[in-house]
Design an enzyme around this catalytic site. Sequence first.
Site, PDB file in Angstrom:
ATOM      1  N   LYS A  36       0.839  -1.204   0.000  1.00 27.25           N
ATOM      2  CA  LYS A  36       0.000   0.000   0.000  1.00 27.25           C
ATOM      3  C   LYS A  36       0.875   1.255   0.000  1.00 27.25           C
ATOM      4  CE  LYS A  36      -0.179  -0.369   5.014  1.00 27.25           C
ATOM      5  NZ  LYS A  36      -0.825  -1.087   6.114  1.00 27.25           N
ATOM      6  N   ARG A 131      -9.498  -0.477  16.049  1.00 28.73           N
ATOM      7  CA  ARG A 131      -9.519   0.382  14.874  1.00 28.73           C
ATOM      8  C   ARG A 131     -10.596  -0.210  13.968  1.00 28.73           C
ATOM      9  NH1 ARG A 131      -3.918   1.287  11.624  1.00 28.73           N
ATOM     10  NH2 ARG A 131      -4.469  -0.813  10.939  1.00 28.73           N
ATOM     11  N   TYR A 251      17.490  29.234   8.968  1.00 31.29           N
ATOM     12  CA  TYR A 251      16.287  29.908   9.464  1.00 31.29           C
ATOM     13  C   TYR A 251      16.216  29.848  10.984  1.00 31.29           C
ATOM     14  CZ  TYR A 251      14.193  29.919   4.755  1.00 31.29           C
ATOM     15  OH  TYR A 251      13.915  30.137   3.440  1.00 31.29           O
ATOM     16  N   MET A 299      13.157  23.938   2.496  1.00 28.33           N
ATOM     17  CA  MET A 299      12.341  23.185   1.533  1.00 28.33           C
ATOM     18  C   MET A 299      13.205  22.366   0.572  1.00 28.33           C
ATOM     19  SD  MET A 299       9.430  24.546  -1.102  1.00 28.33           S
ATOM     20  CE  MET A 299       8.445  25.327   0.175  1.00 28.33           C
TER      21      MET A 299
HETATM   22  C1  LIG Z   1       0.011  -2.082   6.702  1.00 27.43           C
HETATM   23  C2  LIG Z   1      -0.553  -3.376   7.132  1.00 27.43           C
HETATM   24  C3  LIG Z   1       0.267  -4.487   7.375  1.00 27.43           C
HETATM   25  C4  LIG Z   1       1.786  -4.419   7.324  1.00 27.43           C
HETATM   26  O1  LIG Z   1       2.318  -3.872   8.508  1.00 27.43           O
HETATM   27  P1  LIG Z   1       3.896  -3.753   8.721  1.00 27.43           P
HETATM   28  O2  LIG Z   1       4.043  -3.272  10.109  1.00 27.43           O
HETATM   29  O3  LIG Z   1       4.384  -2.774   7.708  1.00 27.43           O
HETATM   30  O4  LIG Z   1       4.455  -5.107   8.476  1.00 27.43           O
HETATM   31  C5  LIG Z   1      -0.345  -5.686   7.686  1.00 27.43           C
HETATM   32  N1  LIG Z   1      -1.692  -5.779   7.780  1.00 27.43           N
HETATM   33  C6  LIG Z   1      -2.505  -4.740   7.573  1.00 27.43           C
HETATM   34  C7  LIG Z   1      -3.977  -4.911   7.693  1.00 27.43           C
HETATM   35  C8  LIG Z   1      -1.973  -3.490   7.256  1.00 27.43           C
HETATM   36  O5  LIG Z   1      -2.788  -2.454   7.058  1.00 27.43           O
END
Ligand SMILES: *Cc1c(COP(=O)(O)O)cnc(C)c1O
EC number: 5.1.1.1
Length: 356
Positions: A36, A131, A251, A299
């Site tokens: 993802k 969650r 800065y 930046m």
């Molecule tokens: C992002 C995600 C993972 C992977 O988690 P990592 O800590 O990057 O290994 C696994 N399962 C779900 C449902 C996720 O959203």
Amino acid sequence: MAYRPVKALIHLNALQQNLRQVKTFAPDSKVLAIIKSNGYGHGIERVAGQLTQADGYGVACIDEAIVLRQKGFLHPIVLLEGLFSEAELSIAIQHRLEFAVHSFLQLEWLKNSAIKTPLNIWLKLDTGMHRLGFQVHEIQNVIAELKALPAPVNIHLMSHFASADESEAFTQKQLSIFNQVAGNLKCPRSIANSAGVQRYPESHLDWVRPGIMLYGACATSETVPGLKPVMTLMSQIISLKWIEAGETVGYGQTWQASRRSLIAVVAIGYGDGYPRHAPSGTPVLIHGERMPLVGRVSMDMITVDVTDLAEKVTIGDEAILWGQGLPVDVIADACGTIGYELLCGVTQRVPRVEER
Ligand SMILES: *Cc1c(COP(=O)(O)O)cnc(C)c1O
């Protein structure tokens, strides 16, 4: 053609090596490679192309999945948060996508549809993260409703660890809740993220879901042998100048030289995804040595104290911000964040350059 020297080298072989490492940890499980957020910033197609030995891909949304299908990937693809709207159901079916079901609203969408195509559903159980997912006492009803759909439904049971990198007690509690529910179901089970893969063999079950470890970064504070960083973020020194003791840099004048100092300007900044909150002292790798960032991140530029390299630095020298020789987790620690955020945060303007 990119004229600015900043680039993110992507070490393709490291992706394959890290996947082999996942399989060494979890030899009896299938691997859902989590790609993802544009493959954690590395480029989703590129990453998928190196991880064809995985058993499937996990993505966050249908757009990511469609990109993969359009590029010809035939693997199972799982939408980890399921559908965001009812309209996505037909698109998911058309592209042969599997998807999480975590809420009664999503269940309603399935019940509203008359589809008869077999569905692969990753039913999400909330084992304590609070969650996404159904509560333990809801799950039997949900399964009954899924089985009553006109479409044949193949169910995977999935949950997610809240603290596999931190709390052993909580992780074991989640795993035992998961196993209790799964025990009666006889369906494929999945709960382990990277930290689960690395630290809890008993959590591997039928499918592991590694993300961060595929990119060679750590979910846990220990470094994991056998993992190689996939991204090396680098740029070049574009200016060098001596300043006197007592003078300040950048800065807000947040850093003051305690001695006569040689200051290098490196062409990278928060516009590239280098974190603006990196404090003075954050290491930058120049000539193989860790030199301290000084002053605020701009930046497009950062400033580095290279006084100790004065004999050898010149304009045009390479500076590594993280990657091979400087784990992203070291930078994340210095900045009070996690490697995930830094990797995902590398912006569009940084060219990804593939290397074997
Ligand atoms: C992002 C995600 C993972 C992977 O988690 P990592 O800590 O990057 O290994 C696994 N399962 C779900 C449902 C996720 O959203």
